[in-house]
Scaffold this motif. Structure first.
Motif: not given
Length: 135
Positions: A10-19, A24-26, A28-37, A105-111
């Protein structure tokens, strides 16, 4: 995933993407999948897996406009020969999470999926090799 690892990610994600509330919604969704990995594979196998995913993204990008079997095929190729400590079920969970992140990431290419993967790689590497005291 341990609480320490989750906090580090979470710290690393916040450093890169802010609070978190501003993500962005993508993200938040990606972070939960990264946690799963990370939870499924543990930090060591996650580094191997995410490094392979990073190479698969690079290959996918290089092949734009050519005959291309897609991200999943590239990821499979880059994971061949990897020596895993994780169970087959854990690897399957990580695989499905990564394919979902790629679709997002295909549906919402940014970030971009690279930025998310790099944040998780940083967190796992820090967990494996903590900063040396006094250096």
């Amino acid at each position: 995933m341990t609480k320490d690892m989750e906090q580090l990610l979470n710290v690393r994600l916040c450093e890169r993407f802010g609070d978190v509330v501003d993500w962005p919604e993508v993200t938040s969704l990606t972070a939960s999948h990264l946690r799963a990995v990370v939870s499924a594979l543990g930090p060591e196998d996650t580094v191997l897996f995410l490094a392979a995913a990073r190479r698969a993204l690079d290959e996918e990008e290089c092949r734009v406009g050519t005959i291309d079997l897609g991200f999943g095929a590239h990821l499979w190729t880059h994971l061949e020969g990897v020596s895993w400590g994780a169970s087959p079920l854990a690897r399957t969970s990580a695989w499905e999470s990564m394919l979902t992140m790629h679709r997002l990431s295909v549906l919402a290419p940014e970030p971009g999926l690279r930025a998310h993967i790099d944040s998780a790689l940083d967190a796992c590497r820090l967990r494996l090799v903590p900063a040396a005291a006094g250096c």
